[in-house]
Design an enzyme around this catalytic site. Structure first.
Site, short mmCIF file in Angstrom:
data_model
loop_
_atom_site.label_atom_id
_atom_site.label_comp_id
_atom_site.label_asym_id
_atom_site.label_seq_id
_atom_site.Cartn_x
_atom_site.Cartn_y
_atom_site.Cartn_z
N TYR A 14 0.89 -1.34 0.21
CA TYR A 14 0.12 0.08 0.23
C TYR A 14 0.75 1.37 -0.06
O TYR A 14 0.22 2.23 -0.12
CB TYR A 14 -0.93 -0.18 1.13
CG TYR A 14 -1.89 -1.10 1.29
CD1 TYR A 14 -3.15 -1.39 0.27
CD2 TYR A 14 -1.97 -1.90 2.35
CE1 TYR A 14 -3.76 -2.27 0.38
CE2 TYR A 14 -2.75 -3.14 2.29
CZ TYR A 14 -3.86 -3.27 1.25
OH TYR A 14 -4.71 -4.36 1.27
N HIS A 19 -4.60 6.17 -0.68
CA HIS A 19 -5.00 6.06 0.64
C HIS A 19 -4.00 6.23 1.88
O HIS A 19 -4.40 6.35 2.99
CB HIS A 19 -6.02 4.77 0.85
CG HIS A 19 -7.03 4.57 1.81
ND1 HIS A 19 -7.93 5.70 1.67
CD2 HIS A 19 -7.71 3.68 2.04
CE1 HIS A 19 -8.80 5.34 2.19
NE2 HIS A 19 -8.96 4.11 2.35
N TYR A 64 -4.96 -1.04 9.87
CA TYR A 64 -5.54 -0.81 8.70
C TYR A 64 -6.58 0.33 8.96
O TYR A 64 -7.09 0.65 9.91
CB TYR A 64 -6.02 -1.98 8.25
CG TYR A 64 -5.22 -3.11 7.80
CD1 TYR A 64 -4.66 -3.10 6.29
CD2 TYR A 64 -4.56 -3.99 8.67
CE1 TYR A 64 -3.64 -3.95 6.16
CE2 TYR A 64 -3.73 -4.88 8.25
CZ TYR A 64 -3.47 -4.78 6.92
OH TYR A 64 -2.29 -5.67 6.38
N ASN A 66 -9.60 1.06 8.28
CA ASN A 66 -11.13 1.10 8.76
C ASN A 66 -10.88 0.97 10.50
O ASN A 66 -12.16 1.30 11.08
CB ASN A 66 -11.95 0.00 8.24
CG ASN A 66 -12.05 0.35 6.93
OD1 ASN A 66 -11.64 1.51 6.20
ND2 ASN A 66 -12.76 -0.70 6.25
N ASN A 113 -13.89 6.02 6.05
CA ASN A 113 -13.87 4.98 7.22
C ASN A 113 -12.82 5.21 8.07
O ASN A 113 -13.25 4.89 9.45
CB ASN A 113 -13.87 3.64 6.38
CG ASN A 113 -15.18 3.30 5.66
OD1 ASN A 113 -16.11 3.72 6.13
ND2 ASN A 113 -15.09 2.38 4.91
#
EC number: 3.1.1.29
Length: 186
Positions: A14, A19, A64, A66, A113
């Site tokens: 990632y 994000h 993560y 969320n 989120n």
């Protein structure tokens, strides 16, 4: 002490995705102010240091996106800090063009989120934030594919400039100059 939280996802795959722009800003702050963000605590990678004479804790939650609130609440509770007074959260915003930032003193999650999780776990939406534009998702794309994707080289250049603006804005905000930061960057 101020806590600056950059949101993202922990896995190598990632890195530098849309994000993970919050992580990119934290990494840039760490480089500029010689702060090592390697301490594994509070479900995060943390680094303590001084920015312009102010003690700061840089935080990259490792839960993560969320579940970011789990880490953020743990940090704020451990240090007995009020998120409304001593926290800035930096994260991606699909409603802003790449290269743009927007500063807010408080607000709703706006569908993000990570921010939803922080609001739920800290019990407030009254914390400062810096949104870094990553651009709207293309027509017909899945939102997750867009935010977990990488920038084009043209957009990445704009985003690098935005990272610099986000760093400067965070320093102004720590100095109690949030309105000034908003006037300059919004």
């Amino acid at each position: 002490m101020y806590v600056i939280v950059g949101l993202g996802n922990p896995d190598k795959k990632y890195e530098h995705t849309r994000h993970n722009i919050g992580f990119d800003v934290i990494d840039a702050l760490a480089d500029k102010y010689n702060i090592s963000v390697t301490d594994k605590k509070h479900k995060a990678l943390c680094g303590s240091g001084v920015i312009d004479g102010m003690k700061v804790l840089l935080v990259k939650p490792q839960t993560y996106m969320n579940l970011s609130g789990e880490s953020v609440a743990e940090v704020m509770n451990f240090y007995k800090l009020d998120p409304e007074e001593k926290m800035i959260v930096i994260f991606d915003d699909i409603s802003l063009e790449p290269g743009r930032i927007r500063i807010r003193k408080k607000g709703s999650a706006g569908g993000h989120n990570g921010i939803k999780s922080i609001i739920a776990m800290t019990g407030t939406q009254g914390f400062s934030r810096i949104k870094v534009g990553v651009g709207e998702k293309p027509q017909g794309w899945d939102l997750a594919d867009h935010v977990l994707g990488r920038f084009s080289s043209e957009d990445r250049a704009k985003v690098e400039e935005a990272i610099g603006h986000a760093m400067d804005a965070a320093v102004l905000m720590m100095q109690g100059e949030t309105d000034k930061a908003m006037n300059i960057y919004n």
